[in-house]
Write a protein that holds these residues in place. Sequence first.
Motif, PDB file in Angstrom:
ATOM      1  N   VAL A   1       0.834  -1.204   0.000  1.00  0.00           N
ATOM      2  CA  VAL A   1       0.000   0.000   0.000  1.00  0.00           C
ATOM      3  C   VAL A   1       0.867   1.252   0.000  1.00  0.00           C
ATOM      4  O   VAL A   1       0.604   2.220  -0.730  1.00  0.00           O
ATOM      5  CB  VAL A   1      -0.944  -0.007   1.214  1.00  0.00           C
ATOM      6  CG1 VAL A   1      -1.782   1.268   1.246  1.00  0.00           C
ATOM      7  CG2 VAL A   1      -1.850  -1.240   1.178  1.00  0.00           C
ATOM      8  N   LEU A   2       1.914   1.259   0.798  1.00  0.00           N
ATOM      9  CA  LEU A   2       2.800   2.423   0.874  1.00  0.00           C
ATOM     10  C   LEU A   2       3.523   2.668  -0.449  1.00  0.00           C
ATOM     11  O   LEU A   2       3.692   3.819  -0.868  1.00  0.00           O
ATOM     12  CB  LEU A   2       3.822   2.229   2.003  1.00  0.00           C
ATOM     13  CG  LEU A   2       3.254   2.261   3.427  1.00  0.00           C
ATOM     14  CD1 LEU A   2       4.336   1.917   4.442  1.00  0.00           C
ATOM     15  CD2 LEU A   2       2.656   3.641   3.723  1.00  0.00           C
ATOM     16  N   ILE A   3       3.938   1.596  -1.117  1.00  0.00           N
ATOM     17  CA  ILE A   3       4.609   1.769  -2.411  1.00  0.00           C
ATOM     18  C   ILE A   3       3.635   2.295  -3.458  1.00  0.00           C
ATOM     19  O   ILE A   3       4.001   3.090  -4.324  1.00  0.00           O
ATOM     20  CB  ILE A   3       5.244   0.437  -2.863  1.00  0.00           C
ATOM     21  CG1 ILE A   3       6.369   0.043  -1.904  1.00  0.00           C
ATOM     22  CG2 ILE A   3       5.785   0.566  -4.277  1.00  0.00           C
ATOM     23  CD1 ILE A   3       7.464   1.070  -1.750  1.00  0.00           C
ATOM     24  N   ALA A   4       2.373   1.872  -3.388  1.00  0.00           N
ATOM     25  CA  ALA A   4       1.370   2.425  -4.304  1.00  0.00           C
ATOM     26  C   ALA A   4       1.248   3.934  -4.110  1.00  0.00           C
ATOM     27  O   ALA A   4       1.189   4.700  -5.085  1.00  0.00           O
ATOM     28  CB  ALA A   4       0.018   1.743  -4.077  1.00  0.00           C
ATOM     29  N   LEU A   5       1.215   4.381  -2.847  1.00  0.00           N
ATOM     30  CA  LEU A   5       1.157   5.813  -2.567  1.00  0.00           C
ATOM     31  C   LEU A   5       2.416   6.520  -3.053  1.00  0.00           C
ATOM     32  O   LEU A   5       2.361   7.650  -3.567  1.00  0.00           O
ATOM     33  CB  LEU A   5       0.974   6.041  -1.065  1.00  0.00           C
ATOM     34  CG  LEU A   5      -0.355   5.548  -0.471  1.00  0.00           C
ATOM     35  CD1 LEU A   5      -0.347   5.711   1.048  1.00  0.00           C
ATOM     36  CD2 LEU A   5      -1.532   6.302  -1.088  1.00  0.00           C
ATOM     37  N   LEU A   6       3.568   5.854  -2.917  1.00  0.00           N
ATOM     38  CA  LEU A   6       4.818   6.436  -3.405  1.00  0.00           C
ATOM     39  C   LEU A   6       4.785   6.635  -4.916  1.00  0.00           C
ATOM     40  O   LEU A   6       5.217   7.675  -5.428  1.00  0.00           O
ATOM     41  CB  LEU A   6       5.991   5.526  -3.021  1.00  0.00           C
ATOM     42  CG  LEU A   6       7.367   5.943  -3.556  1.00  0.00           C
ATOM     43  CD1 LEU A   6       7.780   7.287  -2.985  1.00  0.00           C
ATOM     44  CD2 LEU A   6       8.411   4.873  -3.251  1.00  0.00           C
ATOM     45  N   LEU A   7       4.263   5.646  -5.645  1.00  0.00           N
ATOM     46  CA  LEU A   7       4.193   5.770  -7.105  1.00  0.00           C
ATOM     47  C   LEU A   7       3.262   6.898  -7.518  1.00  0.00           C
ATOM     48  O   LEU A   7       3.504   7.580  -8.521  1.00  0.00           O
ATOM     49  CB  LEU A   7       3.742   4.445  -7.725  1.00  0.00           C
ATOM     50  CG  LEU A   7       4.668   3.240  -7.545  1.00  0.00           C
ATOM     51  CD1 LEU A   7       4.216   2.095  -8.445  1.00  0.00           C
ATOM     52  CD2 LEU A   7       6.105   3.595  -7.835  1.00  0.00           C
ATOM     53  N   VAL A   8       2.188   7.096  -6.761  1.00  0.00           N
ATOM     54  CA  VAL A   8       1.297   8.221  -7.042  1.00  0.00           C
ATOM     55  C   VAL A   8       2.055   9.528  -6.853  1.00  0.00           C
ATOM     56  O   VAL A   8       1.974  10.453  -7.677  1.00  0.00           O
ATOM     57  CB  VAL A   8       0.057   8.176  -6.129  1.00  0.00           C
ATOM     58  CG1 VAL A   8      -0.760   9.457  -6.280  1.00  0.00           C
ATOM     59  CG2 VAL A   8      -0.802   6.959  -6.472  1.00  0.00           C
ATOM     60  N   ALA A   9       2.811   9.623  -5.750  1.00  0.00           N
ATOM     61  CA  ALA A   9       3.582  10.829  -5.475  1.00  0.00           C
ATOM     62  C   ALA A   9       4.656  11.059  -6.529  1.00  0.00           C
ATOM     63  O   ALA A   9       4.995  12.207  -6.856  1.00  0.00           O
ATOM     64  CB  ALA A   9       4.213  10.739  -4.091  1.00  0.00           C
ATOM     65  N   MET A  10       5.191   9.980  -7.097  1.00  0.00           N
ATOM     66  CA  MET A  10       6.232  10.095  -8.119  1.00  0.00           C
ATOM     67  C   MET A  10       5.669  10.390  -9.497  1.00  0.00           C
ATOM     68  O   MET A  10       6.426  10.636 -10.445  1.00  0.00           O
ATOM     69  CB  MET A  10       7.041   8.792  -8.180  1.00  0.00           C
ATOM     70  CG  MET A  10       7.859   8.506  -6.935  1.00  0.00           C
ATOM     71  SD  MET A  10       8.668   6.878  -6.997  1.00  0.00           S
ATOM     72  CE  MET A  10       9.885   7.165  -8.286  1.00  0.00           C
TER      73      MET A  10
END
Length: 403
Positions: free
Chosen positions: A183-192
């Motif tokens: 879940v955290l990596i999904a949020l990171l990809l959105v931020a990127m």
Amino acid sequence: MADVLAAPQQGKADSTLRTLTGISIAHWVSHFHLLVLPMLFPFLKVQLGVGYIELGFALTVFAVVSGLTQAPTGYLVDHFGARKILLGGLVLGGLALMLLGLHLSYASLVACAVLLGLANSVYHPADYAILAEHMDEARMGRAFSIHTFAGYFGGAVAPAIVAAFVAIGGGAGALIASGAIGVLIALLLVAMSIPDAGAHKKKPGAEDAPKQAVITPALMMLTALFMLLSLSVAGISNFGVVALMGGYGATYSAANIALTAFLSASAVGVLAGGFLADRTERHGQLAALCFGANAAIVLLIATTTLPGWVLTAAMTLAGFLSGVIAPSRDMLVRNAAPAGAAGRAFGIVSTGFNLGGIVSPLLFGWIMDRNAPHWVFGASVVFMVATVVLSLLTERRERAATV
């Protein structure tokens, strides 16, 4: 990585770096999640009161679901966009593990395996669609190799990370923490701001272009190639330790060192293969050459009892060669994919991996039950030779299609 990301314009280089980094991190998560349940088998066996057969059944469910959904997921990638599907897969896999940690039961384990299988079907179609559309053409092989290496690395560090989570929060805590990573990596990809890819991104004039069939003879051959590749290394990876101990008199420590050398060298070979893939258009011949040499090495292991250091050296070289071909394998698929159908193409051929994952435990387990440990390596040689032949035939078909 700097050579891969070199670009005439700084803005393009920055975008390429962001894309390759984000997609590689997602691939890291996919391989990490593959090993979370197996690493927690001792905990799950006690908590759920089941045997290893029941736990193994959950992995079979995972493999079957992932295999059946790879190709349909590829269609979703091309139709709705790779970015949405990739983010959905990361979240789905993460939530599956978290929910199992919150509600431990055998039914929940099987349900978790189903959801993890669905999530796993996302990564290859979505990742490769994005990379194929946004990486520099001259450095595509190296981009594929970095992406593959990240996946290998995710699997390599999974045991240590899961063990640390268990030490901190117990088995249930490890499931929740491992899921939260997705879940955290999904949020990171959105931020990127990871870019999108897919056939839904119509280019001017694309509406009038004739539609091409996705299920082509070339892709069917590549699906078989992926299955053979899986079978070629699965026996060594999963049964190599017990085969070396049972048939060659190797100690547990020596067998584990040899297998670790094989797996570590595979990851290094992937990076080397990226450079080779960018320096040739004859990807099928490169794959055939590497696997031909690999077959000779594994045949030596199968037919002789080698001293410990020689065995480790042979396993290291075999692992390196098996890794070298991975970028060329991916380039073969990219070259065979019809325009705007990279997601479906990689989804279809990745089914071969899942078929190999379903067959290999049964086949090599049967070999060991028949007390024929040498044939763990012998059968791998047979699959490697078949891979050599099919690699050459695949490239010949692709070249004939472009003439």
